[in-house]
Write an enzyme that holds these catalytic residues in place. Structure first.
Site, PDB file in Angstrom:
ATOM      1  N   GLU A 301       1.038  -1.206   0.099  1.00 16.13           N
ATOM      2  CA  GLU A 301       0.142  -0.004   0.012  1.00 16.13           C
ATOM      3  C   GLU A 301       0.832   1.232  -0.114  1.00 16.13           C
ATOM      4  O   GLU A 301       0.631   2.165  -0.503  1.00 16.13           O
ATOM      5  CB  GLU A 301      -0.976   0.073   1.316  1.00 16.13           C
ATOM      6  CG  GLU A 301      -1.798   1.247   1.230  1.00 16.13           C
ATOM      7  CD  GLU A 301      -2.801   1.333   2.589  1.00 16.13           C
ATOM      8  OE1 GLU A 301      -2.650   0.236   3.439  1.00 16.13           O
ATOM      9  OE2 GLU A 301      -3.482   2.219   2.592  1.00 16.13           O
ATOM     10  N   HIS A 354      -4.904   6.532   0.945  1.00 13.44           N
ATOM     11  CA  HIS A 354      -4.828   5.270   1.390  1.00 13.44           C
ATOM     12  C   HIS A 354      -5.587   4.336   0.342  1.00 13.44           C
ATOM     13  O   HIS A 354      -6.143   4.659  -0.329  1.00 13.44           O
ATOM     14  CB  HIS A 354      -5.388   5.075   2.664  1.00 13.44           C
ATOM     15  CG  HIS A 354      -4.633   5.608   3.898  1.00 13.44           C
ATOM     16  ND1 HIS A 354      -3.642   4.980   4.579  1.00 13.44           N
ATOM     17  CD2 HIS A 354      -4.367   6.839   4.345  1.00 13.44           C
ATOM     18  CE1 HIS A 354      -3.233   5.735   5.690  1.00 13.44           C
ATOM     19  NE2 HIS A 354      -3.528   6.981   5.356  1.00 13.44           N
ATOM     20  N   GLU A 416      -9.736   6.744   0.694  1.00 13.25           N
ATOM     21  CA  GLU A 416      -9.387   5.264   0.494  1.00 13.25           C
ATOM     22  C   GLU A 416      -9.409   4.811  -1.009  1.00 13.25           C
ATOM     23  O   GLU A 416     -10.968   5.217  -1.543  1.00 13.25           O
ATOM     24  CB  GLU A 416     -10.203   4.234   1.182  1.00 13.25           C
ATOM     25  CG  GLU A 416     -10.088   4.326   2.681  1.00 13.25           C
ATOM     26  CD  GLU A 416      -8.793   3.703   3.359  1.00 13.25           C
ATOM     27  OE1 GLU A 416      -8.045   3.130   2.456  1.00 13.25           O
ATOM     28  OE2 GLU A 416      -8.717   3.523   4.567  1.00 13.25           O
TER      29      GLU A 416
END
Ligand SMILES: [Zn+2]
Length: 451
Positions: A301, A354, A416
Site C-alpha cells: 500500500e 490510502h 481510500e
C-alpha cells in the site's frame, strides 16, 4: 546413565548461554548502527540562531527563531530555500546558504562520482525523472542516505543518486555566497533596461529561469539575488523576461518583483479567476518505511499511496499550489506528524491517501472520509469528481475517526482509493493512468471548490 544425562544437560545449558550472549550482542550492535544512521540523517547549523520563515523567501514572515544547534532534516527544496523539520518539531523554511556555508563538521560527507556519466534522479527510485547527469570525479555534499540511495546538494537543487555510483568521504563543500551586483553591472543593466517599460528583479539567490511558465519547464539558467531583467509579459504565476545577454525565459513571481503597477492589476485579475493558485495543500501518502500498510502479492500500500500523491503533487504544483508532502520517498511518517505539519504550515487542506483492505475479495471502490463538519463540502466535491472519472465505484463520503484528520485545524480528508484485497481493484489502481485520473479528479474538485 543418570550422570551422563545430567552432564548432557549442563553442556546444553552452556551452549544455550553462549547462544544468548551472541544474540543479545548482535541485536545490540545492529540497533546501535541503526541509531548512528538516524543520527546522520539529521544535520545541525553552525550559526547560533536562525530565522524560520513561513515560505521560501525573505519576504515571508518569520514564524520563530531556532537555536542553530537543534538537529534538523531537509524535507524539500524550492530554489535556494529548504523546507526543514527540526528535532523539536518546528517546521519552516531557511535559506540554503545558511545551511551549506558551514565549516567542517563530524557528520558531513562528500560524494565523488565514480562513473563517467552519473544519472541524478528527482526521487530515490529508478522510475523517477532524471534531473541531470554529472561527470566523473564531480563532488557534492551528501544530505541524506536511504536504502542504497544518496541525496545530494546540486547547484541550486537536490537530487538522488545510487550509492554504487559514488565514493563517500567525510568533509564539506563550501558553496558560493550570494553577492551584491557591482556598479559596472548596474550601468550595463540600466543601458539594456532603458529600452523596456518595466523590469523584473529577483528577490532570492539561485532563482530558476525556465523555458516555460510551469514547474515542468526546463531550467535554462539561474539568476542571482537582485539580478534585473526586462519584463516581456506575464503568464500564470510567472514573469516572461529577457536577460541582459538576450536569454529569454520565465521566473516565478514569488521569487521576483516588478516595478509595474499594471502588472499588479493583471496579477490580481489572474488570482480572481484561479484561487487554487497560492493555496497551501499538504499531501500525505499513507504508511511508508517500515510500515508497508496493506499488502497484496508483490504490492505494498505504501508504494501505491506514494505514486498517487506524487501524481497529485505534480498536477497541483503546475496550478501554482504550494504543495507540502509529509513524505516523498519510502520513509516512515509518525501519524502525529501529519496534522502537525498541516497545522504548522497553516495549510488550506490536507489529503491523506490510502488503499483499503478487508476480509474477502468482493469489497470494491473508493471512500472519502472527513472528521470535522467543515470538511464535508470539499470532501463531497472530491468524491463527486472521483465518480466523474468512474474508474471504481464510489462508497460515498463518510465520517471517519482517523488521527491524521482528527487533529487538523484546517480542512482535510482521508481517501481510500480502492481495495488491496480485491484483485480487480488492484488491476486498475496499480496503473499510472489511475494515479493520473485521481490527480485530475482532485485538481478539478479543488478548482471548483475554491472558486
Ligand atoms: Zn492505509
Amino acid at each position: 546413565m543418570r550422570d551422563r544425562s545430567e552432564n548432557h544437560f549442563q553442556q546444553n545449558k552452556v551452549a544455550y548461554l553462549i547462544y544468548l550472549v551472541l544474540v543479545i550482542g548482535l541485536v545490540g550492535f545492529s540497533s546501535f548502527q541503526l541509531y548512528q544512521f538516524n543520527q546522520k540523517s539529521y544535520r545541525t547549523l553552525t550559526t547560533d540562531v536562525i530565522n524560520l520563515r513561513e515560505g521560501p523567501g525573505i519576504t515571508y514572515d518569520i514564524k520563530s527563531q531556532i537555536e542553530g544547534s537543534t538537529p534538523y532534516r531537509v524535507m524539500r527544496q524550492e530554489n535556494n530555500w529548504y523546507y526543514i523539520l527540526f528535532d523539536n518539531q518546528e517546521i519552516g523554511w531557511i535559506p540554503t546558504w545558511m545551511a551549506d556555508s558551514q565549516t567542517a563538521e563530524a557528520n558531513q560527507f562528500i560524494a565523488t562520482t565514480l562513473v563517467d556519466e552519473m544519472d541524478v534522479y528527482e526521487e530515490n527510485t529508478e522510475d523517477a525523472e532524471i534531473i541531470t547527469t554529472t561527470a566523473k570525479d564531480s563532488k557534492y555534499q551528501i544530505l541524506y542516505q536511504a536504502e542504497g540511495w544518496v541525496q545530494l546538494q546540486l547547484d541550486g537543487e537536490i537530487g538522488w543518486v545510487k550509492q554504487t555510483d559514488i565514493d563517500i568521504t567525510p568533509g564539506t563543500i563550501a558553496y558560493q555566497q550570494s553577492t551584491d551586483i557591482t556598479e559596472e553591472e548596474q550601468s550595463s543593466y540600466d543601458d539594456f533596461l532603458s529600452d523596456y517599460d518595466y523590469t523584473v528583479t529577483t528577490t532570492a539567490d539561485g532563482v530558476n529561469i525556465r523555458d516555460a511558465a510551469t514547474t515542468d519547464g526546463n531550467i535554462i539558467t539561474k539568476a542571482a539575488l537582485n539580478e534585473q531583467f526586462a519584463y516581456l509579459g506575464q503568464e500564470n504565476e510567472y514573469y516572461h523576461v529577457r536577460a541582459v545577454d538576450g536569454t529569454e525565459g520565465y521566473i516565478v513571481n514569488w521569487l521576483s518583483e516588478s516595478d509595474s503597477t499594471a502588472m499588479a492589476d493583471q496579477a490580481q485579475a489572474a488570482e480572481a479567476t484561479s484561487t487554487l493558485a497560492g493555496r497551501t495543500i499538504v499531501l500525505d501518502p499513507g504508511h511508508g518505511g517500515i510500515d508497508p500498510g496493506a499488502l497484496t502479492d508483490g504490492l505494498y500500500e505504501k508504494e501505491v499511496t506514494l505514486q498517487t500523491a506524487l501524481a497529485v503533487r505534480e498536477k497541483l504544483e503546475a496550478a501554482g499550489v504550494n504543495v507540502i508532502m509529509t513524505r516523498d520517498s519510502d520513509t516512515e511518517v509518525p501519524l502525529s506528524d501529519v496534522a502537525y505539519t498541516a497545522n504548522q504550515a497553516g495549510a488550506d487542506l490536507m489529503i491523506s491517501f490510502h488503499y483499503d483492505s478487508t476480509e474477502g475479495v468482493s469489497a470494491t471502490g473508493t471512500t472519502v472520509y472527513y472528521y470535522a463538519d467543515g470538511s464535508i463540502p470539499v470532501a463531497e466535491e472530491v468524491q463527486a469528481q472521483l465518480m466523474e472519472q468512474s474508474l471504481l465505484p464510489s462508497n460515498g463520503v463518510k465520517f471517519g475517526d482517523f488521527q491524521v484528520i482528527r487533529e487538523l485545524q484546517g480542512e482535510g480528508m482521508l481517501i481510500e482509493l480502492g481495495y488491496m484485497s480485491n484483485p480487480s481493484d488492484v488491476a486498475i489502481f496499480s496503473q499510472e493512468s489511475y494515479w493520473q485520473q485521481v490527480a485530475d479528479s482532485i485538481y478539478n474538485a479543488l478548482t471548483i471548490y475554491y472558486q
